[in-house]
Design a protein around this motif. Structure first.
Motif, PDB file in Angstrom:
ATOM      1  N   ASN A  57     -22.017 -25.923  47.742  1.00  0.00           N
ATOM      2  CA  ASN A  57     -21.627 -25.759  49.143  1.00  0.00           C
ATOM      3  C   ASN A  57     -20.174 -25.589  49.485  1.00  0.00           C
ATOM      4  O   ASN A  57     -19.515 -26.420  48.915  1.00  0.00           O
ATOM      5  N   VAL A  58     -19.576 -24.906  50.351  1.00  0.00           N
ATOM      6  CA  VAL A  58     -18.398 -24.865  50.686  1.00  0.00           C
ATOM      7  C   VAL A  58     -18.382 -25.485  52.344  1.00  0.00           C
ATOM      8  O   VAL A  58     -19.240 -24.803  53.248  1.00  0.00           O
ATOM      9  N   VAL A  59     -17.942 -26.579  52.546  1.00  0.00           N
ATOM     10  CA  VAL A  59     -17.866 -27.216  53.722  1.00  0.00           C
ATOM     11  C   VAL A  59     -16.865 -27.122  54.634  1.00  0.00           C
ATOM     12  O   VAL A  59     -15.656 -26.973  54.011  1.00  0.00           O
ATOM     13  N   GLY A  60     -16.708 -27.493  55.977  1.00  0.00           N
ATOM     14  CA  GLY A  60     -15.566 -27.800  56.903  1.00  0.00           C
ATOM     15  C   GLY A  60     -15.029 -26.559  57.123  1.00  0.00           C
ATOM     16  O   GLY A  60     -13.700 -26.489  57.775  1.00  0.00           O
ATOM     17  N   VAL A  61     -15.679 -25.064  56.998  1.00  0.00           N
ATOM     18  CA  VAL A  61     -15.308 -24.012  57.459  1.00  0.00           C
ATOM     19  C   VAL A  61     -16.407 -23.300  57.930  1.00  0.00           C
ATOM     20  O   VAL A  61     -17.389 -23.471  57.368  1.00  0.00           O
ATOM     21  N   SER A  62     -16.282 -22.126  58.723  1.00  0.00           N
ATOM     22  CA  SER A  62     -17.360 -21.406  59.067  1.00  0.00           C
ATOM     23  C   SER A  62     -17.981 -20.884  57.884  1.00  0.00           C
ATOM     24  O   SER A  62     -17.062 -20.272  57.098  1.00  0.00           O
TER      25      SER A  62
ATOM     26  N   MET B 113     -19.350 -31.135  46.741  1.00  0.00           N
ATOM     27  CA  MET B 113     -19.240 -29.599  47.696  1.00  0.00           C
ATOM     28  C   MET B 113     -17.682 -29.482  47.377  1.00  0.00           C
ATOM     29  O   MET B 113     -16.861 -30.233  46.759  1.00  0.00           O
ATOM     30  N   PHE B 114     -17.458 -28.511  48.135  1.00  0.00           N
ATOM     31  CA  PHE B 114     -16.141 -28.060  48.189  1.00  0.00           C
ATOM     32  C   PHE B 114     -15.385 -27.645  49.561  1.00  0.00           C
ATOM     33  O   PHE B 114     -16.176 -27.091  50.439  1.00  0.00           O
ATOM     34  N   ARG B 115     -14.323 -27.765  49.622  1.00  0.00           N
ATOM     35  CA  ARG B 115     -13.603 -27.463  50.829  1.00  0.00           C
ATOM     36  C   ARG B 115     -12.364 -26.519  50.539  1.00  0.00           C
ATOM     37  O   ARG B 115     -11.782 -26.401  49.383  1.00  0.00           O
ATOM     38  N   GLN B 116     -12.233 -25.339  51.464  1.00  0.00           N
ATOM     39  CA  GLN B 116     -11.057 -24.542  51.081  1.00  0.00           C
ATOM     40  C   GLN B 116      -9.737 -25.156  51.035  1.00  0.00           C
ATOM     41  O   GLN B 116      -9.480 -26.196  51.727  1.00  0.00           O
ATOM     42  N   GLU B 117      -8.830 -24.800  50.135  1.00  0.00           N
ATOM     43  CA  GLU B 117      -7.412 -25.135  50.065  1.00  0.00           C
ATOM     44  C   GLU B 117      -6.754 -24.303  51.203  1.00  0.00           C
ATOM     45  O   GLU B 117      -6.988 -23.388  51.525  1.00  0.00           O
ATOM     46  N   ARG B 118      -5.735 -25.112  51.656  1.00  0.00           N
ATOM     47  CA  ARG B 118      -4.724 -24.364  52.789  1.00  0.00           C
ATOM     48  C   ARG B 118      -4.523 -23.091  52.419  1.00  0.00           C
ATOM     49  O   ARG B 118      -3.851 -22.738  50.992  1.00  0.00           O
ATOM     50  N   ARG B 119      -4.429 -21.960  52.951  1.00  0.00           N
ATOM     51  CA  ARG B 119      -3.950 -20.663  52.538  1.00  0.00           C
ATOM     52  C   ARG B 119      -2.594 -20.476  53.025  1.00  0.00           C
ATOM     53  O   ARG B 119      -1.944 -20.982  53.888  1.00  0.00           O
TER      54      ARG B 119
END
Length: 151
Positions: A116-121, A145-151
């Motif tokens: 899952n990618v969490v912490g974002v819509s 689980m994974f979170r997006q790195e800052r863009r």
């Protein structure tokens, strides 16, 4: 119990009781009955690691008793960076509860895993996004689980 490895035509006999995962830290007998059990134990300690082959040096997932690439049994656990790239993403919308993102993640070390990618819509996850692992509680166990790195 004896087993014969016929991977890619190579015929090797080995004792299955010796193949319950990569060699444990500090040597000695491995206290884990399966590579999956050791993987879950390491996650519970907050460690994101996978088996790596001593022959072809490739990291593989899911953890296995033989290298899926060359059939070798000389495996050791490698601590991973936790960085990866979203290969594919889907938004699941349950009848009850909030929607969530299920994605295939290509880890920088090579393996691809579903998480899952969490912490974002959920709809904000795009193919090619860079992500970083977070080890989170899911029920009674810890999972990556994974979170997006800052863009």
């Amino acid at each position: 119990m004896q087993c014969v490895n016929l991977h890619k035509g190579a015929r090797r006999t080995f004792d299955v009781t010796e193949l319950h995962g990569a060699e444990p830290e500090g040597g000695g007998p491995n206290p884990f009955p399966t590579p999956g059990a050791e993987y879950r134990h390491r996650l519970a300690r907050g460690e994101f690691a996978l088996p790596a082959c001593g022959d072809c040096e490739r990291v593989h997932y899911p953890p296995r008793v033989l290298c899926p690439y060359c059939g070798a049994t000389a495996l050791s656990w490698r601590q991973l960076s936790g960085l990866g790239t979203v290969y594919s993403a889907s938004v699941l919308v349950p009848r009850e509860g909030e929607s969530y993102c299920v994605a295939l993640i290509d880890l920088d070390e090579g393996p691809r895993l579903m998480s899952n990618v969490v912490g974002v819509s959920p709809s904000g996850v795009e193919i090619g996004d860079r992500v970083r692992v977070v080890i989170a509680e899911a029920g009674d166990e810890m999972v990556p689980m994974f979170r997006q790195e800052r863009r």
